[in-house]
Design a protein around this motif. Structure first.
Motif, short mmCIF file in Angstrom:
data_model
loop_
_atom_site.label_atom_id
_atom_site.label_comp_id
_atom_site.label_asym_id
_atom_site.label_seq_id
_atom_site.Cartn_x
_atom_site.Cartn_y
_atom_site.Cartn_z
N GLY A 193 0.80 -1.23 0.00
CA GLY A 193 0.00 0.00 0.00
C GLY A 193 0.82 1.26 0.00
N LEU A 194 1.78 1.36 0.92
CA LEU A 194 2.54 2.60 1.07
C LEU A 194 3.50 2.83 -0.09
CD1 LEU A 194 3.26 2.66 4.91
CD2 LEU A 194 1.40 3.73 3.63
N LEU A 200 3.47 5.84 -2.87
CA LEU A 200 4.68 6.61 -3.15
C LEU A 200 4.95 6.65 -4.65
CD1 LEU A 200 7.18 8.13 -2.10
CD2 LEU A 200 8.35 5.91 -1.97
N MET A 201 4.74 5.54 -5.35
CA MET A 201 4.92 5.50 -6.80
C MET A 201 4.00 6.52 -7.47
SD MET A 201 6.45 4.13 -9.47
CE MET A 201 7.09 2.48 -9.12
N GLY A 202 2.78 6.63 -6.98
CA GLY A 202 1.85 7.58 -7.56
C GLY A 202 2.19 9.02 -7.27
N LEU A 244 12.05 4.08 -10.76
CA LEU A 244 13.02 3.07 -10.33
C LEU A 244 13.51 3.32 -8.91
CD1 LEU A 244 15.06 2.71 -13.64
CD2 LEU A 244 13.40 1.11 -12.71
N LEU A 245 13.63 4.59 -8.54
CA LEU A 245 13.97 4.93 -7.15
C LEU A 245 12.90 4.43 -6.20
CD1 LEU A 245 15.41 8.58 -7.41
CD2 LEU A 245 16.62 6.58 -6.52
N THR A 246 11.64 4.61 -6.60
CA THR A 246 10.53 4.14 -5.77
C THR A 246 10.57 2.63 -5.61
OG1 THR A 246 9.15 5.99 -6.52
CG2 THR A 246 8.02 4.14 -5.49
N ASP A 247 10.88 1.94 -6.70
CA ASP A 247 10.97 0.48 -6.66
C ASP A 247 12.06 0.04 -5.67
OD1 ASP A 247 10.13 -2.11 -8.36
OD2 ASP A 247 12.27 -2.22 -7.91
N ALA A 248 13.19 0.74 -5.70
CA ALA A 248 14.29 0.42 -4.77
C ALA A 248 13.89 0.70 -3.33
CB ALA A 248 15.53 1.23 -5.14
N SER A 261 -2.19 4.65 -9.09
CA SER A 261 -1.39 3.99 -8.06
C SER A 261 -1.84 4.39 -6.66
CB SER A 261 0.09 4.33 -8.24
OG SER A 261 0.57 3.83 -9.47
N VAL A 262 -2.19 5.65 -6.48
CA VAL A 262 -2.67 6.10 -5.17
C VAL A 262 -3.92 5.34 -4.77
CG1 VAL A 262 -3.62 8.06 -3.90
CG2 VAL A 262 -1.62 8.38 -5.35
#
Length: 448
Positions: A58-59, A63-65, A300-304, A338-339
């Motif tokens: 969820g979080l 963040l991705m959104g 990609l930063l969010t994925d990491a 995404s949100v």
């Protein structure tokens, strides 16, 4: 909200984004039940794993959104969670007391390495260096892969002794899938807004009614679950037993380096493949198949960050999900999708009984139709005369569903591309990044 998410610029609106977000969530909701089952085999408490799975998904998806403005959702990755469990049950951590803590620490290191590489924009450079035909092939391969997931979830295809075989069409689960596919297909034909979402909901209701008629025990046998209406709301279990349970002393050993690399390699190229495939479907790429560099880097930063946060919570690698393409197929184009998806994962913490009762056969039709939509770019792959383009694209497409791995498709596609170009006098078409990737992949294929 309009200005922040650029809704008009990307040709969408709040209603469409909400429908897309809910659709993505429903196609991913199975992870709330499956991930705790897989990881609990290592000795981790199942209740805590449910909370960790929902909270991290969820979080990080929110963040991705908000940060990257991309309609991509994240959760604990299938395959990576099985690898996590295999390390403890039959791998190098077998019979090691609390071996899952070491595996969790390996996931943390994987995320940290990811974060460093993403901050240096190395991952963005890799994405942009992949030839356009390979990018299109990745999208097609993912389409076939996600369709195969749908067929397996519905029982149309079974895995018996590590081989694929036809399922039983008299199985209630498979019959439910056929019903859902027909209903969803009709709504798609009539261009009904939210057809995929409505198809999932209608099929779920039919599955629940059928389960009530034949009885819970029989229903559970066929994978159709009766929702626990009497206990609609529940208090989320604590993550304390698994959160922050790292074991650095036993992880910082030479013998654990290959384990960390395996997490890193699969996660990295699965994510890159998902980004490429979903971005093309969402029409967020240019004529060369590249996303806006800022969007790519932030995504990609969010994925990491998701991998690191998931490790903190006590779950295996959190990564971007190919099921995001289901929401994209419903029109999701911005981070608002995404949100919405992330908020439903957070809600699931308090309504686990209803969300985990959605039959897999109800979401399977959506996955199959999304697979159909994603292979549409195959018409843009140039396979007319240049075999140095056609063969790598074909290998990338076919190996993804056959190996159940996005990264395997990327590996074989890129290695064959470089070798064919190199030995047919077209070396000038190969970038330095592609040479480096091919070298790494060849080493990986030899020593894995």
């Amino acid at each position: 909200m309009e200005r922040y998410f650029k809704l008009k610029e990307r040709g969408t609106d709040i209603r469409t984004e909400f429908t897309a977000g809910l659709t993505t969530f429903l196609t991913m909701a199975y992870i709330l039940a499956v991930n705790p089952i897989i990881l609990s085999e290592t000795g981790m408490p199942k209740d805590a794993l449910f909370t960790a799975t929902a909270l991290s998904a969820g979080l990080t998806t929110i963040l991705m959104g908000v940060f990257a403005n991309l309609p991509f959702a994240l959760a604990s990755g299938m395959g990576l969670n099985a690898y996590f469990a295999s390390l403890v049950l039959s791998g190098p951590l077998k019979d090691v007391p609390n071996g899952w803590q070491i595996a969790l620490t390996c996931v943390l290191f994987d995320g940290i390495i990811f974060l460093i590489i993403s901050s240096l924009k190395i991952r963005t450079a890799i994405v942009n260096a992949i030839p356009v035909n390979i990018k299109r092939a990745i999208s097609v391969g993912i389409g076939l892969f996600i369709a195969s997931i749908g067929f397996i979830n519905a029982g149309v295809v079974k895995i018996v002794d590590n081989s694929l075989t036809a399922g039983d069409f008299t199985n209630p689960q498979t019959l439910l899938f056929v019903f859902g596919l027909v209903v969803t297909g009709i709504m798609m034909y009539k261009k009904i807004k939210g057809a995929l979402l409505l198809g999932i909901l209608v099929t779920s209701i039919v599955g629940w009614i059928y389960a009530g008629v034949i009885g819970v025990d029989v229903a559970a046998t066929y994978g159709i679950f009766e929702p626990a209406w009497r206990n609609l709301l529940s208090v989320p279990p604590s993550v304390a037993p698994i959160a922050f349970k790292f074991d650095f002393a036993r992880t910082l050993r030479v013998s654990m380096v290959p384990v960390i690399f395996a997490f890193f390699f699969v996660d990295m190229f699965d994510t890159i493949g998902t980004f490429i495939g979903c971005a093309q479907k969402a029409k967020l790429t240019d004529e060369n198949g590249n996303m806006d560099p800022k969007d790519t880097t932030r995504g990609l930063l969010t994925d990491a960050i998701g991998t690191i946060f998931g490790a903190f919570m006590g779950t295996s690698t959190v990564t971007t999900y190919i099921e995001s393409s289901a929401g994209i197929a419903e029109g999701g184009r911005t981070g608002l999708t995404s949100v919405v998806t992330g908020l439903f994962f957070v809600m699931a913490l308090f309504m686990s009984n209803i969300f985990t009762s959605i039959p897999s056969a109800a979401t399977a039709p959506a996955l199959v139709i999304v697979g159909l939509l994603m292979i549409s770019v195959i018409k843009d792959i140039d396979i007319s005369e240049d075999w140095t383009e056609a063969i790598p694209a074909f290998l990338a497409i076919t190996t993804m569903p056959f190996t159940s791995s996005i990264s395997e498709g990327i590996v074989l596609g890129i290695v064959s591309y470089v070798l064919l170009k190199l030995f047919t006098g077209k070396a000038k078409q190969i970038s330095l990044t592609m040479y480096v990737l091919a070298g790494i992949f060849i080493i990986y294929l030899i020593f894995r």
